[in-house]
Every structure is written in C-alpha cells, then in structure tokens.
Design an enzyme around this catalytic site. Structure first.
Site, PDB file in Angstrom:
ATOM      1  CB  CYS A  30     120.455 -10.761  46.756  1.00 34.20           C
ATOM      2  SG  CYS A  30     119.105 -11.141  48.162  1.00 34.20           S
ATOM      3  CE1 TYR A 169     114.232 -10.488  56.201  1.00 37.02           C
ATOM      4  CE2 TYR A 169     113.602 -11.091  53.992  1.00 37.02           C
ATOM      5  CZ  TYR A 169     114.423 -10.386  54.480  1.00 37.02           C
ATOM      6  OH  TYR A 169     115.460  -9.171  54.066  1.00 37.02           O
ATOM      7  CG  HIS A 172     117.175  -7.110  55.402  1.00 37.15           C
ATOM      8  ND1 HIS A 172     117.433  -8.942  55.839  1.00 37.15           N
ATOM      9  CD2 HIS A 172     119.127  -6.773  55.496  1.00 37.15           C
ATOM     10  CE1 HIS A 172     118.697  -9.202  56.381  1.00 37.15           C
ATOM     11  NE2 HIS A 172     120.164  -7.781  55.448  1.00 37.15           N
ATOM     12  CG  ASP A 264     122.461  -6.744  57.874  1.00 37.43           C
ATOM     13  OD1 ASP A 264     123.323  -7.164  58.538  1.00 37.43           O
ATOM     14  OD2 ASP A 264     122.533  -8.136  57.102  1.00 37.43           O
TER      15      ASP A 264
END
Ligand code: ADP
Ligand code: SF4
Length: 682
Positions: A30, A169, A172, A264
């Site tokens: 991001c 995906y 997360h 992460d």
C-alpha cells in the site's frame, strides 16, 4: 584461479509464461496514493523497475464496489474507467524491463463499503474485521457466483491493462478468499464450510477461473497467510500443508506471508530481519512452483541463504524496496555496501493509515518521483561552484550535506557534539531502536567517500564564524529541544513546577544525569518516544507510571501498527499506565494529575518527572544570521535556511526530506512543484 560463483540472486527464474530476470520480487504494498494519485503511483512503481526488480506489484486492487475500503486509498479495477490509470503503471514498469503484477482483492468482511453503501459480505453473518456498526452478510450461492464473475472480469481487465502477473489474494486477514479458508471466520455448513477441503473450495475455484481467464497470457500468483497466528482458532501451518496438498500445483507462483498486516510488516522494534522464516521454511518442498516470501530483507547474504537453503525462490520485499528501490541494481553491480537499508520504522505504513502519499525515513524521494522529480540515486549537478555550510549533523544536516555533495557543491558540515547523528544517534540507543542508526550510517558512509564534503565534530558554529568563511549558502540543521514547561497537545500554557520534583525531558536521556527510582512520565507526544523511554527506564529497574491523555499508550503508533505491542511490552515490564490523565504540575514532592474526561484532580509522590510533550526549534543561529542580512553581501552569502527540526520539529523522515529539499532547491525554490497533481477528469 577458479571462476567466482554466479550470484544466486541474479539467476533468472521461470514461472508461468515468464522468465524473471533475477530473484528480486517487489511484493504488493500500500502507498496511500492508489486510485487518487495515479501519476505519482506510476512513477514510484517505475522507479522500482529501474532499480532492477524482476517483478513489480501493485497494492491491493479492489475488484468491485462491494469491496471498497473507504476512507483508505487503495487501487481499483472496478470497470474499464480505471484502466488508463493502470496503463500508466504497467507502462512505467515495462519501460524498465520488469514484469508488472496486480494484486486483485475482494475485501468482503474487511470492507465497510462506506462509499458504495453496498452491504459487506463474507462467509457468515458476522461483525467486520474492524470496529463498525455494520456487519457482513452471509454470502449465498448466488453471491459466490457473483464474486467469481467479478474476479474473472477484473482478471480480464488486468490483461487489458497490460499486467503480466495476476494475484489471487488470500492474505493479511483482508480478503474474502482468506476468510472462507479460515476456521476463525468460516462457520458455514454448506459445501464451502466445515472441512478444510470445503473451506479451500472458493480459493480453488477462483484460482481455476483466473488460470482459465489468463489462458497462459499471464502468470497467476497466490498470496496467502500460511499461519494466521490465532493458534487452533485460525488457519495454522498444518492447515497450510493440507492446502498445498490440494491446490499446491494450481498457481504459477506462491507468495507466502504470515498473520495479519501488523505481523507481516513487524517493526524492527519487535521483530528482526527474516522473522517469517520459521513459518515458511519447508513449505517450498510441498509444491513444484516457485515461492516468494518476505522478511524485511536488507542483507544480500541473508537473501542468498534463503535461496541456497531452499526456503524461497524469490526474495520478496515491500519495505526494503521502498527504502532502496535500487537494491537489485546495487547487488548486480557489486555495490552492496551502498544499499540504503530499511530501518523498520513503518513511517511508510503511516501513509496508508492516514490516507496520505507514502513517505520513507531512509528514502526521501519515495512518493516524490513524479511530483517533484526526485530520484533515489541521482540528483542533477549544481551549475558552477557553490560553497555550502551545513550546521548540525542530525538527519536533516546529514542528508543536506550528502545531497549537496552529490550535486557537486563544496560542503562543510559542522557538528557541536562529539558524534554525528543528532537525535537519531540518541534515540537509536533506546531498546529496540538500534536499526534506526542506519539513517546515520548510510549517509556517513556516502559522505566519507566524497572528497568535496568535509565534516568537523565538536565545532559549535556561531553566526560570526558562519559569516567569516565565505559560504554561498548556509543550512541551519540544529534540531529542536524538548520543552520542560509541559506545553504540548493538551496544555497550551506552561505548568507550575515548584522544584520539589526534578523535571527531565528526553534531551536528558539516555545518558543525561537522570536520577530517581519512581518516575512519572507524562507523554503528551503520543508517538514512539514516550513508550520507548518508559521501557528504557523500566529495564534499568525504575518504577514507572506513564501518564497519557489518550485512551491508549503511544496512541499514534497505531499508525505504525505496533501500538498493541508497545502496550504489551510495557505491561510485561511492570510499567503502570494511567490513561485519560494529564500532569498538571508539581507541589511539595508530589506530581499533580487530572482526569481529562471528569476533570477529577489527584496527586502522586514521585522522585522524578519526565516530560515528553512539545518541542521548540533550536533556531537561534538561524535567527542571528537572518538578523544580520545586511552583512551577507560582504560575506558572499546568498541564502540561509533553517531545515529539519530547526525549522519545524517533526519526524526523522520529515527532517531527511527537508535536507533533500534544501539540496534540490540550491538553485532556486520550487514551491509550485508540490501542486503537481492529478485532477479527476469528468
Ligand atoms: P534534525 O532532526 O533536524 O536533523 P537533530 O536534533 O537530530 O535535528 O540534529 C541537530 C544537530 O545539530 C545535533 O547533533 C546538535 O548537536 C547540532 N547542533 C545544534 N546547534 C549547533 C551549532 N550551533 N553548531 C553545530 N552543531 C549544532
Ligand atoms: Fe523502512 Fe521506515 Fe522506510 Fe518504511 S519508512 S521502508 S520501515 S525505513
């Protein structure tokens, strides 16, 4: 003499229809620019490609308005209207020979859909993954078919936009495909719930849809949380092994990560380089497909070990690629000592959490590639001869001296104390912050090689001296001092201290003459420093009460995703946390306190009070010089500029950025550049 062994990091790797030029893979990250700032974003991604990464990925890109995460600014590929922005990105990446990857996401129960007002949906009727008065709705079979259709459509558009790799995906804690896989969220009783084979079904179907849709024209990557870190309550490593036994051969490449985003992207304060190895090691043996993994890798030796020991095929990096987009190029050129190592501070993450364009402590050009035309490795030469004096060798002064030196100026850097580094040298001695020292080491390492940059320690500079030596430009980078009067965010007027309790500030630490065993630390700054000082004191055996007006300790560190870790470590060290309180003064050996909601007063005895409140610029030298403008002409002086904390106290990242800006603007200020921006077309 035997031939030197080829570097494993520079080997090309085949995956899907592609041959990656090396093993460096910039994983999705991001950036707070997303759909709002496409030109800034494209130039930033292009810079990674120029720096040699084989694969450069987007951030998460929403496939549909039922998956939008307003107010956060991520990517969007809802329909064809989004494609021109994506073409900017793929063109910028392809221009420098890298492969472009897009991370498609359906965020489901992580997306409150505040903009679209569509009902969030997920495996069940459940609360969203972050506090919200809205819940997710249990997806019906028709919803599942819709989701698969939307994903297919987004894959099709991704190919139209020129992407070479399409991500499916499930990581997360942010993606519907992970929510279905996880026993934490999936309590369904139909064919998509219950057994692991059922829970993995949606991920499997979407992978098959994606492979079918790309039909060999792009590679398909799967990013997945290999352990959610919820113990048996979530997806575990054992589950992951079973997942690989079912779908291990489906994608062209696996991208493994651990836990949620704070796990992460753990800060260096709470996790070392390579902290995910223990979770990922051994999974590669369960698939024939190449494996990407991350671990804030900045050491090429660690990276080589990952490859040699068969842990990873690709060295995945988000933060290391932000701090130094040119890691691959430097490894290829044998210039590893020039790598600008990430310090693990997560200032870059703040961009995303505050919906503002990404910035980086180590790399001041991050996010400024298009808007200001800054490059992480080069800076245009200054015309003619230029003598520059930089006063103060904190982060602002070091960056200013290095960048002015790169522009070819004759630079003299003077520092009053015995060491280079200013606040970074001091703060990096606090527990967990040792890696921050890299801000100093990188710059000093470069300056040491520049014959045109000299530095002098223990040289306190006065206005008389600055005027005496014939400099064209003076940068005053003398930093700031912490206030000792209690003024900060809460108190706007000085507090009354009667002298009965010694009052300290962070400037007295870590080596200043601090005495006492019972401390009250008043944190009205709310970033990392108050908590780090409380930890340092507690580790020295002191009893500490941390007073904060906020509901939680070090509240701003929520933006660096470590607030809960700070809180936990302070509690484990026995630090008492007094939330919703402020210090009001000292009297007769006691520290006055007040509850910020009820106004209720209280007091406590204490041996010492440590104030972490506001700061004031150390701008006396700048003021002296500016006040003597009449003498500049005779001295040959053209410009005096206070930079960094001496101009406005802020973050280390802001000081480094200001040092770079000073050097960039040596031949004239460019205030208009900041207004270069994309305006949405109608
Ligand atoms: P910034 O974050 O803006 O770089 P710092 O506080 O980290 O600021 O660094 C400022 C540095 O300037 C400190 O190392 C301090 O010792 C030094 N300094 C302050 N005043 C002078 C001066 N008059 N001459 C030389 N160095 C100075
Ligand atoms: Fe690393 Fe900090 Fe830069 Fe992020 S901001 S890339 S954590 S140095």
């Amino acid at each position: 003499m035997s031939e030197p062994k080829p570097d494993p990091l520079l080997e090309s790797v085949r995956f899907g229809p592609h041959l990656a030029r090396n093993r460096f893979w910039q994983v999705p990250h991001c950036n707070g620019m997303g759909y709002r700032d496409p030109s800034m974003l494209a130039a930033m991604r292009g810079m990674k490609a120029e720096g040699g990464w084989a694969v450069v990925s987007t951030e998460e890109v929403e496939i549909h308005p039922s998956s939008e995460v307003t107010p956060f600014i991520e990517g969007r590929i809802w329909d064809e209207a989004d494609l021109p922005a994506h073409r900017l990105v793929t063109d910028a990446i392809h221009e420098h020979g890298a492969l472009a990857a897009i991370q498609l996401v359906h965020s489901g129960m992580s997306s409150p859909n505040l903009w679209s007002r569509l009902a969030p949906m997920g495996p069940g009727h459940q609360s969203l993954t972050s506090p919200s008065p809205t819940q997710s709705r249990e997806m019906t079979t028709a919803d599942i078919a819709d989701l698969r259709g939307w994903h297919r459509g987004a894959v099709r558009r991704s190919l139209q936009a020129g992407y070479d790799v399409v991500y499916v995906y499930a990581g997360h804690g942010l993606a519907t495909l992970q929510h279905f896989l996880s026993p934490r969220y999936n309590h369904r009783t139909d064919g998509y719930g219950g057994s692991l084979a059922n829970r993995v079904r949606l991920l499997q179907e979407v992978l098959e849809d994606t492979l079918d849709e790309v039909d060999g024209r792009a590679a398909v990557a799967c990013r997945i949380a290999v352990d959610e870190l919820y113990g048996e309550g979530g997806t575990t490593r054992e589950h992951m092994e079973e997942v690989l036994s079912i779908i291990g051969e489906l994608p062209d490449v696996w991208d493994f990560m651990v836990g949620s985003w704070p796990d992460d992207s753990v800060t260096s304060r709470f996790g070392p380089e390579g902290s995910q190895e223990q979770y990922v090691r051994g999974l590669k043996a369960l698939t024939s497909k190449p494996v990407v993994g991350v671990g804030r890798f900045t050491s090429p030796e660690t990276m080589r070990r990952m490859v040699r020991q068969g842990v990873l095929d690709f060295i995945g990096a988000a933060r290391p690629s932000i701090a130094d987009p040119f890691i691959p190029a430097k490894v290829a050129a044998g210039r590893e000592d020039e790598i600008r190592e990430c310090i693990g501070c997560n200032i870059c993450v703040i961009g995303d959490w505050t919906m503002s364009p990404i910035r980086c402590t180590q790399n001041p050009s991050m996010g400024e590639e298009w808007r200001r035309g800054w490059h992480p490795e080069t800076i245009r030469p200054v015309g003619g001869e230029r003598r520059v004096l930089v006063v103060g060798a904190g982060p602002a002064g070091l960056e200013a001296a290095m960048s002015a030196g790169r522009r070819g100026c004759e630079v003299v850097l003077v520092e009053a104390s015995r060491e280079l580094g200013g606040r970074v040298a001091a703060e990096s001695r606090l527990p967990g912050l040792a890696e921050w020292r890299r801000v100093v080491d990188y710059r000093v390492g470069r300056i040491d090689r520049m014959p045109n940059v000299e530095y002098y320690l223990e040289s306190e500079m006065t206005a008389d001296e600055a005027l005496a030596y014939g400099f064209d430009t003076v940068a005053v980078a003398t930093g700031a001092v912490w206030r000792s009067d209690g003024v900060g965010i809460h108190h706007r007027l000085p507090l009354a201290f009667d002298g009965s309790v010694p009052v300290f500030t962070p400037d007295d630490l870590p080596d200043g003459g601090l005495t006492g065993q019972q401390f009250i630390l008043f944190d009205d700054d709310h970033f990392y420093l108050g908590g780090a000082l409380a930890e340092w004191l507690a580790r020295r055996g002191a009893r500490v009460t941390l007073v904060t007006s906020e509901a939680s300790v070090s509240s701003y560190t929520a933006n660096t995703m470590e607030q809960h870790k700070v809180h936990r470590s302070l509690l484990e060290l026995g630090v008492e946390i007094l939330a919703h309180h402020v210090v009001t003064g000292t009297e007769s050996g006691e520290v006055g306190l007040q509850h910020v909601v009820t106004g209720h007063p209280a007091s406590r005895p204490a041996a010492a009070l440590l104030l972490v409140t506001g700061r004031v610029p150390n701008d006396g030298l700048a003021a002296d010089l500016l006040g003597r403008r009449a003498e500049w002409g005779a001295a040959g002086l053209g410009e005096v500029r206070a930079i960094g904390d001496a101009f406005t106290p802020a973050t280390i990242a802001a000081a480094v950025w200001d040092g770079r800006r000073f050097a960039e603007e040596l031949d004239g200020r460019d205030d208009a550049a900041v207004f270069r921006r994309n305006v949405p077309g109608l």
